[in-house]
Write an enzyme that holds these catalytic residues in place. Structure first.
Site, PDB file in Angstrom:
ATOM      1  N   ASN A 110      18.838  68.759  18.489  1.00  0.00           N
ATOM      2  CA  ASN A 110      19.801  68.470  17.431  1.00  0.00           C
ATOM      3  C   ASN A 110      19.171  67.662  16.297  1.00  0.00           C
ATOM      4  O   ASN A 110      19.692  67.655  15.177  1.00  0.00           O
ATOM      5  CB  ASN A 110      20.993  67.705  18.005  1.00  0.00           C
ATOM      6  CG  ASN A 110      20.593  66.411  18.664  1.00  0.00           C
ATOM      7  OD1 ASN A 110      19.691  66.379  19.498  1.00  0.00           O
ATOM      8  ND2 ASN A 110      21.253  65.314  18.309  1.00  0.00           N
ATOM      9  N   HIS A 111      18.039  67.000  16.546  1.00  0.00           N
ATOM     10  CA  HIS A 111      17.393  66.218  15.484  1.00  0.00           C
ATOM     11  C   HIS A 111      16.492  67.075  14.609  1.00  0.00           C
ATOM     12  O   HIS A 111      16.316  66.772  13.428  1.00  0.00           O
ATOM     13  CB  HIS A 111      16.571  65.072  16.098  1.00  0.00           C
ATOM     14  CG  HIS A 111      17.392  63.877  16.454  1.00  0.00           C
ATOM     15  ND1 HIS A 111      17.472  62.754  15.671  1.00  0.00           N
ATOM     16  CD2 HIS A 111      18.185  63.635  17.521  1.00  0.00           C
ATOM     17  CE1 HIS A 111      18.265  61.866  16.237  1.00  0.00           C
ATOM     18  NE2 HIS A 111      18.715  62.377  17.369  1.00  0.00           N
TER      19      HIS A 111
ATOM     20  N   HIS B  83      18.912  72.106  25.446  1.00  0.00           N
ATOM     21  CA  HIS B  83      19.050  70.802  24.778  1.00  0.00           C
ATOM     22  C   HIS B  83      20.523  70.610  24.421  1.00  0.00           C
ATOM     23  O   HIS B  83      20.969  70.962  23.330  1.00  0.00           O
ATOM     24  CB  HIS B  83      18.183  70.765  23.508  1.00  0.00           C
ATOM     25  CG  HIS B  83      18.029  69.390  22.921  1.00  0.00           C
ATOM     26  ND1 HIS B  83      16.937  68.593  23.158  1.00  0.00           N
ATOM     27  CD2 HIS B  83      18.842  68.659  22.118  1.00  0.00           C
ATOM     28  CE1 HIS B  83      17.064  67.448  22.519  1.00  0.00           C
ATOM     29  NE2 HIS B  83      18.221  67.461  21.872  1.00  0.00           N
TER      30      HIS B  83
ATOM     31  N   HIS C 190      10.680  62.614  19.661  1.00  0.00           N
ATOM     32  CA  HIS C 190      11.178  61.884  18.483  1.00  0.00           C
ATOM     33  C   HIS C 190      10.038  61.323  17.631  1.00  0.00           C
ATOM     34  O   HIS C 190      10.014  60.124  17.301  1.00  0.00           O
ATOM     35  CB  HIS C 190      12.132  60.772  18.905  1.00  0.00           C
ATOM     36  CG  HIS C 190      13.474  61.273  19.360  1.00  0.00           C
ATOM     37  ND1 HIS C 190      14.512  61.498  18.496  1.00  0.00           N
ATOM     38  CD2 HIS C 190      13.929  61.625  20.596  1.00  0.00           C
ATOM     39  CE1 HIS C 190      15.560  61.944  19.169  1.00  0.00           C
ATOM     40  NE2 HIS C 190      15.227  62.041  20.450  1.00  0.00           N
TER      41      HIS C 190
ATOM     42  N   HIS D  12      17.814  66.321  25.624  1.00  0.00           N
ATOM     43  CA  HIS D  12      18.837  65.639  24.825  1.00  0.00           C
ATOM     44  C   HIS D  12      19.261  64.304  25.416  1.00  0.00           C
ATOM     45  O   HIS D  12      19.462  63.337  24.680  1.00  0.00           O
ATOM     46  CB  HIS D  12      20.073  66.518  24.617  1.00  0.00           C
ATOM     47  CG  HIS D  12      21.098  65.883  23.713  1.00  0.00           C
ATOM     48  ND1 HIS D  12      20.850  65.591  22.395  1.00  0.00           N
ATOM     49  CD2 HIS D  12      22.373  65.475  23.940  1.00  0.00           C
ATOM     50  CE1 HIS D  12      21.923  65.051  21.849  1.00  0.00           C
ATOM     51  NE2 HIS D  12      22.850  64.963  22.761  1.00  0.00           N
TER      52      HIS D  12
ATOM     53  N   ASP E 153      12.291  65.295  24.096  1.00  0.00           N
ATOM     54  CA  ASP E 153      12.744  64.211  23.210  1.00  0.00           C
ATOM     55  C   ASP E 153      11.626  63.241  22.851  1.00  0.00           C
ATOM     56  O   ASP E 153      11.685  62.043  23.137  1.00  0.00           O
ATOM     57  CB  ASP E 153      13.905  63.458  23.859  1.00  0.00           C
ATOM     58  CG  ASP E 153      15.131  64.335  24.076  1.00  0.00           C
ATOM     59  OD1 ASP E 153      15.939  64.456  23.151  1.00  0.00           O
ATOM     60  OD2 ASP E 153      15.243  64.926  25.173  1.00  0.00           O
TER      61      ASP E 153
ATOM     62  N   ASP F 178      13.884  68.154  20.139  1.00  0.00           N
ATOM     63  CA  ASP F 178      13.735  66.864  19.452  1.00  0.00           C
ATOM     64  C   ASP F 178      12.282  66.405  19.449  1.00  0.00           C
ATOM     65  O   ASP F 178      11.969  65.244  19.752  1.00  0.00           O
ATOM     66  CB  ASP F 178      14.631  65.796  20.088  1.00  0.00           C
ATOM     67  CG  ASP F 178      16.077  65.899  19.643  1.00  0.00           C
ATOM     68  OD1 ASP F 178      16.368  66.758  18.789  1.00  0.00           O
ATOM     69  OD2 ASP F 178      16.917  65.146  20.158  1.00  0.00           O
TER      70      ASP F 178
ATOM     71  N   HIS G 133      18.589  60.820  27.063  1.00  0.00           N
ATOM     72  CA  HIS G 133      17.387  59.987  26.984  1.00  0.00           C
ATOM     73  C   HIS G 133      17.092  59.201  28.243  1.00  0.00           C
ATOM     74  O   HIS G 133      15.965  58.737  28.419  1.00  0.00           O
ATOM     75  CB  HIS G 133      17.500  59.026  25.791  1.00  0.00           C
ATOM     76  CG  HIS G 133      17.201  59.679  24.482  1.00  0.00           C
ATOM     77  ND1 HIS G 133      16.730  58.974  23.391  1.00  0.00           N
ATOM     78  CD2 HIS G 133      17.288  60.972  24.089  1.00  0.00           C
ATOM     79  CE1 HIS G 133      16.562  59.808  22.380  1.00  0.00           C
ATOM     80  NE2 HIS G 133      16.911  61.025  22.779  1.00  0.00           N
TER      81      HIS G 133
END
Length: 639
Positions: free
Chosen positions: A116-117, A205, A10, A233, A8, A48, A235
């Site tokens: 998922n992002h 994830h 991001h 996934h 993650d 992610d 955080h």
């Protein structure tokens, strides 16, 4: 074997924010620097990597630049790749691991699944990771195109005496994945070998926290031959491996490297880790990130401070605001302890004060307060968050036996398929009498489930309850039982309902006023029948044919249409004009105003508008002496 673990990242989160725009890239670069410093064999990412499925050119460029800076080089790679790359890597040019490509000079391979992002939901079914895979920057694995059945083929890696089977499961919607696991359509291929020869590592994830039925992946769904699961996934950082006693494997949840939601879980210090594996043993070495922006979260309940703040008197809003301002000052002091001294760490902190309140009088303008800390807080616009505390009234406890329902569900798990109506029927047939249905029969409830689940009839429940209620009331009104006989009569009523009655109740809808019979509707039906005699080829300019009246006819209707008007006049809404002709009535026709007039036979008993009635009466008085047949011309301009 040494592996850098991170999830993650991001990249690109808040990149247009003047203060926080670089946070995600700074933390990602620190992770890559640690990978080089720790001399890892490869990097494993848990989804992610990007914050958006279609990242900006800026985010994509910075990611590619950082990967080339830290993962390309002349350093030899000591991990041997043994599996079939065509089954593992998606959109790889050579269908193999990137460091076996003669055109690339890789020093630290990067393996990644999608989250998922950054899932492949854009045009062409491509993820941003597909682009990185095509360019040879990332080994993208764990992607599935057929979501009806999942066969996970592991990546086989070997270094000395250590053999690693790496399983990847990219993000799949939790409901779909839960159904696949329940129907046993998720298969994981296990390499051959003696027990203890392979170390089984899985990265996925999905939701780990229970967010409702089938809205998360239970750890118990995973096979027990695994040694360690890297869970992306979520955080909040729980990077220390946690033992699942039922399955006898460990779960590590690294969390994100940048806070994307200013929640309590995100305030936990961010980490990455170095995973060391030797044969079937492992050791996790968490490493706190030094370049993450300080984040302080605090929650306060105004009700707990009511006496201290004397909220029963004076200006409540200003008192709460003064309390919030004081708390923010204390949080800013606390944030100084989170500074690491790293030259690239941002020093302006994220601050989130959550105020739980009961009365709107306790609220104030949080944005205005945030502006007073504009130069001292990275997020002044959302520094204050109000949350209303809702008092939940204690509801009457349901008579449903949840344990019995679970038992019935377990009985159905072994069957080829499970239907909701079967589960409901078994429960109410086997449950004790104290929890049985009193009015609605089991067959009605099972059929209702079928209508809701299989046929997607959202009105089924409303129709059934309304119809059942009306039938039960009618039944009791007919029987008029004594009060002590009500239960017996309701039981008899329940048994008297047949399957046909249930289907009729489910299809019951509110009465349609259009179906009511009236003289106007009879006239309208007659008009429709007359229109059927008119050919579609007739021009609007040609006179319309009137209906022939015979000696045996008691009632006749004739009507005409103008250009493009069809039945849109008041005659169509209120009923066509009708008359009772004499025995010597003959066929008549009328043309006026170039075909735009109508020949209408009128009866004084016809329902029509007041304006029509006045025009008709005028025509009757003026033509009574001229003709015995009541045929009159009414211009389009009249109505």
């Amino acid at each position: 074997m040494r592996i850098m673990i991170s999830t993650d990242n991001h990249l690109g989160y808040g990149e247009k924010d003047a203060i926080r725009g670089e946070d995600s890239f700074i933390a990602f670069e620190e992770m890559l620097e640690l990978a080089v410093r720790e001399d890892v064999d490869f990097i494993l990412l848990g989804g992610d990597l990007f914050h958006d499925a279609v990242p900006t050119q800026n985010a994509l460029h910075k990611c590619m630049k950082l990967l080339r800076m830290y993962t390309f080089g002349d350093r030899p790679i000591s991990v041997e790749f043994l599996s079939d790359g065509s089954q593992n890597f998606h959109n790889s040019v050579n269908e193999s691991v990137n460091y076996e490509d003669p055109n690339l000079n890789i020093s630290i391979p990067v393996y990644s699944i999608h989250g998922n992002h950054d899932d492949p939901s854009v045009f062409g079914g491509l993820s941003t990771l597909d682009l990185l895979s095509t360019t040879g920057l990332v080994n993208y694995f764990g992607r599935w195109t057929d979501l009806n059945k999942i066969d996970i083929s592991p990546i086989i890696l070997k270094k000395g005496a250590t053999k690693l089977a790496l399983y990847g499961l990219s993000h799949i919607h939790d409901n779909r994945l839960a159904r696949l696991f329940e129907s046993r359509k998720v298969h994981m291929q296990v390499p051959e070998g003696e027990e203890g020869e392979w170390f089984h590592l899985m990265v996925l994830h999905q939701n780990r926290a229970d967010r409702g039925p089938k809205n998360y992946l239970p750890e118990e769904s995973l096979p027990d031959f695994l040694h360690l699961v890297i869970w992306g996934h979520e955080h909040d950082c729980r990077i220390e491996p946690e033992l699942n006693a039922k399955r006898d494997f460990y779960v590590s949840q690294p969390g994100s490297t940048v806070p994307t939601s200013l929640s309590e879980g995100e305030a936990i210090r961010k980490h990455v880790a170095v995973l060391e594996i030797y044969k079937d043993k492992f050791k996790m070495k968490p490493i706190p990130l030094q370049t993450v922006r300080p984040f302080v979260f605090e929650s306060v309940n105004v009700a707990d401070l009511a006496q201290e703040l004397r909220l029963d008197e004076g200006d409540v809003s200003n008192k709460v605001r003064a309390m919030a301002e004081e708390r923010v000052e204390a949080m800013l002091e606390k944030s100084k302890s989170l500074l690491t001294g790293h030259p690239r760490q941002p020093t302006v902190p994220n601050v989130r004060l959550r105020i739980c309140f009961n009365d709107e009088e306790q609220m104030f303008n949080g944005i205005r307060l945030g502006q007073t800390f504009n130069d001292r807080v990275a997020n002044p616009a959302d520094m204050i968050h109000f949350k209303k505390m809702i008092k939940k009234e204690k509801k009457e406890r349901s008579n449903l036996d949840r344990e019995e329902m679970k038992n019935q569900h377990k009985k159905l798990e072994g069957e080829s398929f499970t239907r909701v109506e079967d589960l409901v029927e078994r429960y109410f047939n086997e449950v004790d009498e104290s929890k049985s249905l009193k009015v609605i029969s089991t067959k009605a409830l099972t059929e209702l489930c079928n209508q809701l689940v299989d046929r997607k009839d959202n009105n089924a429940a409303d129709n059934l309850i309304r119809s059942y209620k009306a039938k039960a009331v009618d039944y009791l009104m007919e029987k008029m039982p004594l009060e002590d006989q009500l239960d017996t009569e309701l039981q008899d009523f329940k048994l008297s309902i047949t399957s046909d009655d249930v289907l009729h109740m489910l299809k019951t809808v509110a009465p349609n006023p259009i179906t009511k019979t009236s003289s106007s509707s009879v006239a309208r039906n007659a008009t429709t029948a007359n229109y059927q005699e008119v050919s579609d080829n007739d021009s609007d300019e040609a006179p319309l044919k009137n209906t022939r009246s015979t000696k045996n006819t008691k009632e006749d209707v004739s009507t005409a249409r103008g250009r493009g008007r069809a039945t849109r006049g008041r005659a169509a809404r209120g009923g066509a004009a009708t008359t009772t002709p004499s025995k010597n009535a003959t066929r008549t026709g009328a043309t006026a105003n170039s075909g735009r007039s109508k020949a209408v036979e009128v009866s004084p008993s016809t329902r029509s508008s007041p304006r029509q009635q006045s025009l008709i009466s005028m025509g009757i008085n003026s033509r009574k002496a001229a003709t015995k047949q009541k045929v009159y011309e009414i211009s389009d301009d009249s109505d």
